[in-house]
Design an enzyme around this catalytic site. Sequence first.
Site, PDB file in Angstrom:
ATOM      1  N   GLY A   1       0.790  -1.234   0.000  1.00 50.40           N
ATOM      2  CA  GLY A   1       0.000   0.000   0.000  1.00 50.40           C
ATOM      3  C   GLY A   1       0.818   1.279   0.000  1.00 50.40           C
ATOM      4  N   SER A   2       2.028   1.239  -0.547  1.00 52.56           N
ATOM      5  CA  SER A   2       2.808   2.496  -0.573  1.00 52.56           C
ATOM      6  C   SER A   2       2.188   3.502  -1.548  1.00 52.56           C
ATOM      7  CB  SER A   2       4.279   2.237  -0.898  1.00 52.56           C
ATOM      8  OG  SER A   2       4.435   1.775  -2.219  1.00 52.56           O
ATOM      9  N   ASN A   3       1.572   3.026  -2.624  1.00 51.15           N
ATOM     10  CA  ASN A   3       0.855   3.950  -3.520  1.00 51.15           C
ATOM     11  C   ASN A   3      -0.363   4.544  -2.817  1.00 51.15           C
ATOM     12  OD1 ASN A   3       1.921   4.167  -6.428  1.00 51.15           O
ATOM     13  ND2 ASN A   3       2.219   2.015  -5.910  1.00 51.15           N
TER      14      ASN A   3
ATOM     15  N   ARG B   1      -5.146  -9.100  -8.477  1.00 48.25           N
ATOM     16  CA  ARG B   1      -6.119 -10.031  -9.045  1.00 48.25           C
ATOM     17  C   ARG B   1      -6.595  -9.491 -10.386  1.00 48.25           C
ATOM     18  NH1 ARG B   1      -5.967 -14.625  -6.582  1.00 48.25           N
ATOM     19  NH2 ARG B   1      -8.022 -15.121  -7.431  1.00 48.25           N
TER      20      ARG B   1
ATOM     21  N   LEU C   1      -9.641  -8.612 -12.720  1.00 47.40           N
ATOM     22  CA  LEU C   1     -11.075  -8.349 -12.588  1.00 47.40           C
ATOM     23  C   LEU C   1     -11.821  -8.908 -13.797  1.00 47.40           C
ATOM     24  CD1 LEU C   1     -10.925  -4.664 -11.346  1.00 47.40           C
ATOM     25  CD2 LEU C   1     -11.700  -6.650 -10.022  1.00 47.40           C
TER      26      LEU C   1
ATOM     27  N   ASN D   1      -5.448   1.712 -13.102  1.00 48.62           N
ATOM     28  CA  ASN D   1      -4.460   0.784 -12.548  1.00 48.62           C
ATOM     29  C   ASN D   1      -3.063   1.350 -12.765  1.00 48.62           C
ATOM     30  OD1 ASN D   1      -3.432  -1.683 -11.454  1.00 48.62           O
ATOM     31  ND2 ASN D   1      -2.923  -2.342 -13.536  1.00 48.62           N
TER      32      ASN D   1
ATOM     33  N   HIS E   1       0.883   0.172 -13.229  1.00 53.57           N
ATOM     34  CA  HIS E   1       1.600  -1.048 -13.610  1.00 53.57           C
ATOM     35  C   HIS E   1       3.089  -0.720 -13.738  1.00 53.57           C
ATOM     36  CE1 HIS E   1       2.207  -4.996 -15.341  1.00 53.57           C
ATOM     37  NE2 HIS E   1       2.979  -4.426 -16.242  1.00 53.57           N
TER      38      HIS E   1
ATOM     39  N   SER F   1       3.347   2.775 -15.795  1.00 52.12           N
ATOM     40  CA  SER F   1       2.206   3.260 -16.578  1.00 52.12           C
ATOM     41  C   SER F   1       0.967   3.305 -15.697  1.00 52.12           C
ATOM     42  CB  SER F   1       1.910   2.311 -17.745  1.00 52.12           C
ATOM     43  OG  SER F   1       3.040   2.148 -18.572  1.00 52.12           O
TER      44      SER F   1
ATOM     45  N   THR G   1      -9.418  -2.193 -18.845  1.00 50.65           N
ATOM     46  CA  THR G   1     -10.373  -2.824 -19.760  1.00 50.65           C
ATOM     47  C   THR G   1     -10.220  -4.338 -19.578  1.00 50.65           C
ATOM     48  OG1 THR G   1      -8.719  -2.762 -21.509  1.00 50.65           O
ATOM     49  CG2 THR G   1     -10.290  -0.936 -21.446  1.00 50.65           C
TER      50      THR G   1
ATOM     51  N   ASP H   1      -3.710  -5.681 -18.423  1.00 49.11           N
ATOM     52  CA  ASP H   1      -2.812  -4.515 -18.524  1.00 49.11           C
ATOM     53  C   ASP H   1      -2.886  -3.880 -19.920  1.00 49.11           C
ATOM     54  OD1 ASP H   1      -1.905  -4.989 -15.912  1.00 49.11           O
ATOM     55  OD2 ASP H   1      -0.407  -6.405 -16.614  1.00 49.11           O
TER      56      ASP H   1
HETATM   57  C1  GAR Z   1       3.358  -1.285  -7.473  1.00 52.47           C
HETATM   58  O1  GAR Z   1       4.697  -1.241  -7.885  1.00 52.47           O
HETATM   59  C2  GAR Z   1       2.438  -1.453  -8.659  1.00 52.47           C
HETATM   60  O2  GAR Z   1       2.951  -0.862  -9.826  1.00 52.47           O
HETATM   61  C3  GAR Z   1       2.384  -2.934  -8.787  1.00 52.47           C
HETATM   62  O3  GAR Z   1       2.369  -3.430  -7.472  1.00 52.47           O
HETATM   63  C4  GAR Z   1       3.111  -2.545  -6.662  1.00 52.47           C
HETATM   64  C5  GAR Z   1       2.299  -2.273  -5.397  1.00 52.47           C
HETATM   65  O4  GAR Z   1       3.046  -1.527  -4.486  1.00 52.47           O
HETATM   66  N1  GAR Z   1       1.219  -3.346  -9.490  1.00 52.47           N
HETATM   67  C6  GAR Z   1       1.186  -4.383 -10.296  1.00 52.47           C
HETATM   68  O5  GAR Z   1       2.141  -5.101 -10.499  1.00 52.47           O
HETATM   69  C7  GAR Z   1      -0.156  -4.628 -10.960  1.00 52.47           C
HETATM   70  N2  GAR Z   1      -0.023  -5.488 -12.069  1.00 52.47           N
HETATM   71  P1  GAR Z   1       2.338  -0.893  -3.217  1.00 52.47           P
HETATM   72  O6  GAR Z   1       1.430  -1.986  -2.608  1.00 52.47           O
HETATM   73  O7  GAR Z   1       3.462  -0.537  -2.299  1.00 52.47           O
HETATM   74  O8  GAR Z   1       1.540   0.282  -3.665  1.00 52.47           O
END
Ligand code: GAR
Length: 216
Positions: free
Chosen positions: A15-17, A94, A96, A110, A112, A139, A144, A148
């Site tokens: 969950g850093s984003n 996951r 969707l 999303n 990626h 990205s 959709t 990705d």
């Molecule tokens: C992020 O780097 C994101 O780009 C990636 O998971 C990480 C989650 O980091 N997402 C994917 O790979 C989706 N296909 P976070 O939990 O620290 O935000």
Amino acid sequence: MSRPLNLVVIISGNGSNLQSIIDAIECGQVNAQISAVISNNPDAFGLSRAKKHGLVQQVVDHHCFDGREAFDQSLLETVNRYRPDFIILAGFMRILGSAFIQAYKDKILNIHPSILPDYKGLNTHQRAIDNRAIEHGVSIHLVTEGLDDGPVLLRGRYPVAAQDTAEDLQRKGHALEHQMYPRLIQWLCDDELKIRPDEITFKQQLLCQPIEFNHV
Ligand code: GAR
């Protein structure tokens, strides 16, 4: 000032984003509210982050369902309670299904860890290293039904050094992601980025190519 954009954030892990979006909202940079943080993983550290900031946390554990459709249906019912303007996938690991995506068409974003369309799927950092890539990136795209595959809205790039490991790339990517997601959400809040069924505009120009983050 217009009403805050109503977001539901869906996570699976660290969950850093999510944290970068919370921080941007709390410091007034982004005119949004997070009405719920939903995780498919009950142990996701992102749920603790949500709790610390007084946000609603919901778990829809995919292990508790008999197949993807049942999971999606429960996730959809949970999301519907909060009537979000946008659903922010932030490390949600996951895929969707169609019913969920159609219910929130053009409203699911999303992030990626690659310059799409390169490196769809998992392990993007290691795959870039294995390919001796000199550049990698991040990205943000509309979700959709293809994996990705939706229109890319915003793209960020960073150089790959010869000695970089997958962990190095992940660190560089995260640093970029934590700037990119809040900025993109800010543009949505300010109506600078408009996503309509027939067209996407950015700063009143038709968006034909992804926005290059390093150039804005
Ligand atoms: C992020 O780097 C994101 O780009 C990636 O998971 C990480 C989650 O980091 N997402 C994917 O790979 C989706 N296909 P976070 O939990 O620290 O935000």
